[in-house]
Motif scaffolding. Structure first.
Motif, PDB file in Angstrom:
ATOM      1  N   ARG A   3       0.817  -1.223   0.000  1.00 39.55           N
ATOM      2  CA  ARG A   3       0.000   0.000   0.000  1.00 39.55           C
ATOM      3  C   ARG A   3       0.847   1.268   0.000  1.00 39.55           C
ATOM      4  O   ARG A   3       0.519   2.235  -0.659  1.00 39.55           O
ATOM      5  N   THR A   4       1.936   1.283   0.773  1.00 36.11           N
ATOM      6  CA  THR A   4       2.790   2.462   0.868  1.00 36.11           C
ATOM      7  C   THR A   4       4.240   2.036   0.714  1.00 36.11           C
ATOM      8  O   THR A   4       4.764   1.287   1.549  1.00 36.11           O
ATOM      9  N   GLY A  32      -2.437   2.437  -3.849  1.00 41.44           N
ATOM     10  CA  GLY A  32      -1.269   2.686  -3.012  1.00 41.44           C
ATOM     11  C   GLY A  32      -0.530   3.969  -3.363  1.00 41.44           C
ATOM     12  O   GLY A  32      -0.886   4.678  -4.307  1.00 41.44           O
ATOM     13  N   SER A  33       0.505   4.245  -2.588  1.00 44.50           N
ATOM     14  CA  SER A  33       1.299   5.462  -2.765  1.00 44.50           C
ATOM     15  C   SER A  33       2.785   5.132  -2.787  1.00 44.50           C
ATOM     16  O   SER A  33       3.250   4.280  -2.033  1.00 44.50           O
ATOM     17  N   LYS A  98       5.192   7.695   7.205  1.00 44.31           N
ATOM     18  CA  LYS A  98       4.221   7.340   6.164  1.00 44.31           C
ATOM     19  C   LYS A  98       3.591   5.978   6.406  1.00 44.31           C
ATOM     20  O   LYS A  98       2.769   5.526   5.626  1.00 44.31           O
ATOM     21  N   ALA A 100       4.934   3.102   6.030  1.00 40.22           N
ATOM     22  CA  ALA A 100       5.276   2.302   4.855  1.00 40.22           C
ATOM     23  C   ALA A 100       5.250   0.820   5.193  1.00 40.22           C
ATOM     24  O   ALA A 100       5.573   0.419   6.316  1.00 40.22           O
TER      25      ALA A 100
END
Length: 153
Positions: A3-4, A32-33, A98, A100
């Motif tokens: 997702r991150t 996602g990013s 974030k 992550a």
């Protein structure tokens, strides 16, 4: 799928940055990013006396522009962030901030500073709270030396 993803892009060859970004895009969830993180290492005061006053600011701006352009050219939607400080600390802080679930970074040919100060990859792998993917693409010199070792056996 992730997702991150935090992608650590250093001052290495463009081919390495492209490989990392392509890998991130391939591993990213649909919604996602990707965060592209670059660290401008802080220099000791005694070294900065011969540099222009705006050296750090210029380095940050230059890195942001180049990385943003690279992502745009590759058509990879990513948020580019450039910070000052130790690369390992910057990456780990960004990954925590974030939330992550993956950090992607690459290795390089070890030099004397890695043996004295420790490698960024080593620190990130040891201290990351998420998965870490280490790109180990080898330079042609290393491929050649491995081929010679294999042939000698």
């Amino acid at each position: 799928m992730y997702r991150t993803i935090v992608c650590a892009i250093g001052n290495g060859p463009r081919e390495t940055a492209e490989r990392i970004l392509n890998r991130a895009a391939g591993l990213l969830d649909k919604d996602g990013s990707i965060f592209v993180i670059h660290a401008v290492e802080t220099m000791p005061h005694y070294m900065t006396t011969s540099l222009p006053e705006d050296f750090e600011t210029a380095a940050i701006k230059d890195a942001e522009e180049k990385l943003t352009l690279l992502c745009r050219q590759m058509k990879i939607p990513a948020v580019v962030e450039v910070h000052t400080g130790s690369a390992a600390r910057v990456l780990l802080a960004a990954a925590r901030e974030k939330q992550a679930d993956l950090i992607i970074l690459s290795t390089h040919v070890a030099d004397i500073t890695d043996y004295i100060f420790g490698a960024v990859v080593d620190r990130v792998v040891r201290h990351a709270k998420c998965s870490v993917l280490v790109d180990r693409k080898q330079s042609p010199v290393h491929k050649l030396s491995r081929a010679v070792e294999t042939a000698a056996r």
